[in-house]
Scaffold this active site. Structure first.
Site, PDB file in Angstrom:
ATOM      1  CG  ASP A  13      -1.884  -1.177   1.215  1.00 57.61           C
ATOM      2  OD1 ASP A  13      -2.237  -1.647   0.119  1.00 57.61           O
ATOM      3  OD2 ASP A  13      -2.242  -1.643   2.310  1.00 57.61           O
ATOM      4  CE  LYS A  16       2.481  -2.540  -4.227  1.00 58.84           C
ATOM      5  NZ  LYS A  16       2.108  -2.163  -2.860  1.00 58.84           N
ATOM      6  N   GLY A  40      -4.536  -4.438  -3.499  1.00 60.32           N
ATOM      7  CA  GLY A  40      -5.532  -3.391  -3.742  1.00 60.32           C
ATOM      8  C   GLY A  40      -4.784  -2.182  -4.246  1.00 60.32           C
ATOM      9  CG  HIS A  41      -2.302  -2.440  -6.929  1.00 65.35           C
ATOM     10  ND1 HIS A  41      -1.645  -3.271  -7.807  1.00 65.35           N
ATOM     11  CD2 HIS A  41      -1.777  -2.716  -5.719  1.00 65.35           C
ATOM     12  CE1 HIS A  41      -0.767  -3.999  -7.149  1.00 65.35           C
ATOM     13  NE2 HIS A  41      -0.835  -3.687  -5.875  1.00 65.35           N
ATOM     14  CD  GLN A 227       0.836  -8.940  -2.437  1.00 60.49           C
ATOM     15  OE1 GLN A 227       1.504  -9.549  -3.249  1.00 60.49           O
ATOM     16  NE2 GLN A 227      -0.447  -8.724  -2.634  1.00 60.49           N
TER      17      GLN A 227
END
Ligand code: GDP
Ligand code: IMO
Ligand code: MG
Length: 429
Positions: A13, A16, A40-41, A227
């Protein structure tokens, strides 16, 4: 741009996806190399906010190939939902069919994997990992046990039937006798696989070897990690980690390329730190300052909605991440979140509370972390809104001093500074 990998350098988080989206404008081919829909991006483009989990964060551009690589694990029904959500925001189905590719070698997360992830987390009680319950660990476990189902298997009835005959008796024993869960019939597994085959069919790149050969000759490749280094299966805070290798070293393997394909590794660091799930976090703040970081930074998980634990920048683990993550430069995100802090801290060493010993290296035995407290150095804040800064020179002096100090400690240069979620809120150095 040279072939570049984007690596999360903390506990995930870090922002990225924003960096991947920006660098993707200069790449031809974007390949996600590990993880699954545990990620979760968030990408904010033209005022619209997109949430990606497995779809590579380069998908918003026309004419770029976005690959879900061999090192990934795929839950096809989750991927279908993710694609539908993005389509509902205005990206066309034709665009997905043209630009999204899936490696036939990626592994499938079956329903029994999510069953097991949920069960083993609840049975661990206080010792739980705090996983996303997306079945990631059990899918990678089966991959390495050589009992996995790969994307290509869904398209070969004979192979699939043989594989299920081998896998299912063992899997059912595991489900029934270890986890007290419902076993599956062969028919149920075949029908699940058929549903998955239909979902993935438009995207699977069976010609990937030839395509990759062409791509590696004359195209620019961006490797997208999920990650972060501190969640890496080997180098993270084991066992409180994910089940893959988010480091630059993991990129080649997960994207079907050798190490020579990668020229630069951008480590994405937040200007402070967050973590979701369990596990050591030496600079964690459980007081008002932590709450302030969470509320200004909007620190709630994209995948699970869990509040993220917040703390100051840990330069000890950051140096370790540069080393084992293979990082060559830094993208520093969320600097703007510190705008209203009179003092900004960073941990430069740890002190052993029992012995008084001071160490400036990262202790890999996480069970020892409870014995350490951070030794901070304190920097003056800038107490100014920096969200409109466009160049390095626009930044306040105290922000520049903080950035210089980070570079000095980490020994690599900051090449990107992010001062807000939007594409435009970025300073390239
Ligand atoms: P990822 O998993 O590393 O891609 O990061 P996430 O998307 O889970 O979390 C990063 C969050 O911070 C997202 O909501 C982004 O929109 C947001 N973000 C990224 N960069 C910045 C920044 O520089 N400033 C602020 N305020 N938010 C940012
Ligand atoms: P992105 O790509 C933050 C964490 C989980 C848990 C541990 C293991 O958005 O940075 P898993 O479901 O992978 O078996 O969970 O890893 N975790 C993440 N934390 N960001 C992520 O992804 C994460 N993916 C997994 O919270 O502690
Ligand atoms: Mg995330």
């Amino acid at each position: 741009m040279e072939n570049t990998v984007v690596v999360g350098a903390q506990f995930g988080d870090e922002g990225k996806a924003k960096i991947t989206d920006l660098l993707a404008s200069k790449a031809d081919f974007i390949t996600r190399f590990q993880g699954g829909s545990n990620a979760g991006h968030t990408v904010v483009a033209d005022g619209k906010k997109y949430a990606f989990h497995l779809v590579p964060s380069g998908i918003l551009y026309e004419n770029k190939i976005c690959m879900i690589g061999a090192g990934c694990v795929i839950k096809p029904d989750d991927l279908k939902k993710e694609i539908e959500d993005i389509i509902s925001q205005g990206i066309t189905r034709e665009h997905f069919e043209k630009c999204l590719k899936i490696s036939p070698l990626a592994h499938i997360t079956m329903k029994y994997h999510t069953d097991i992830d949920g069960y083993s987390e609840s049975s661990l009680g206080n010792n739980k990992i705090g996983t996303t319950k997306k079945g990631i660990g059990p899918t990678y476990t089966d991959k390495y046990k050589r009992m996995g189902i790969r994307v290509e298997d869904l398209f070969n009835k004979e192979t699939l039937s043989k594989k299920i005959d081998v896998i299912l008796p063992t899997k059912n024993k595991e489900l029934e006798f270890i986890y007290n869960l419902k076993p599956y019939t062969k028919e149920e597994i075949l029908s699940e696989c058929e549903e998955y085959r239909k979902i993935l069919a438009p995207y699977v790149d069976f010609n990937w070897e030839n395509n990759l050969l062409e791509t590696s000759k004359n195209k620019t490749i961006l490797f997208e990690g999920a990650q972060g280094v501190m969640l890496d299966i080997d180098y993270g805070t084991y066992p409180y980690v994910t089940s893959s290798s988010p480091t630059a070293g993991g990129a080649g393997i997960g994207a079907s390329m050798g190490p020579k394909a990668i020229k630069k590794a951008v480590g994405v660091f937040k200007a402070y730190m967050t973590r979701v799930g369990e596990g050591a976090f030496i600079t964690e703040l459980t007081d008002e300052e932590g709450e302030k970081l969470r509320s200004i930074g909007g620190e709630f998980g994209v995948t699970t909605g869990r509040p993220r634990r917040c703390g100051w920048f840990d330069a000890v683990s950051a140096k370790y991440a540069v080393l084992v993550g293979g990082l060559t430069e830094i993208a520093l995100t969320k600097l703007d979140v510190l705008d209203s802090f009179e003092e900004i801290k960073l941990a430069k060493a740890y002190k052993n509370k029992k012995t008084g010993e001071i160490i400036n290296y990262y202790p890999t035995d996480v069970y020892s972390h409870k014995d350490y407290e951070p030794i901070y150095e304190t920097h003056k804040g800038w107490m100014t809104d920096i969200t409109n800064c466009k160049t390095y020179n626009d930044l306040p002096e105290n922000a520049k001093l903080y950035l210089k100090r980070l570079e000095e400690i980490l020994g690599i240069k900051i090449s990107i500074i992010s001062v807000g979620p939007d594409r435009e809120q970025t300073i390239f150095i």
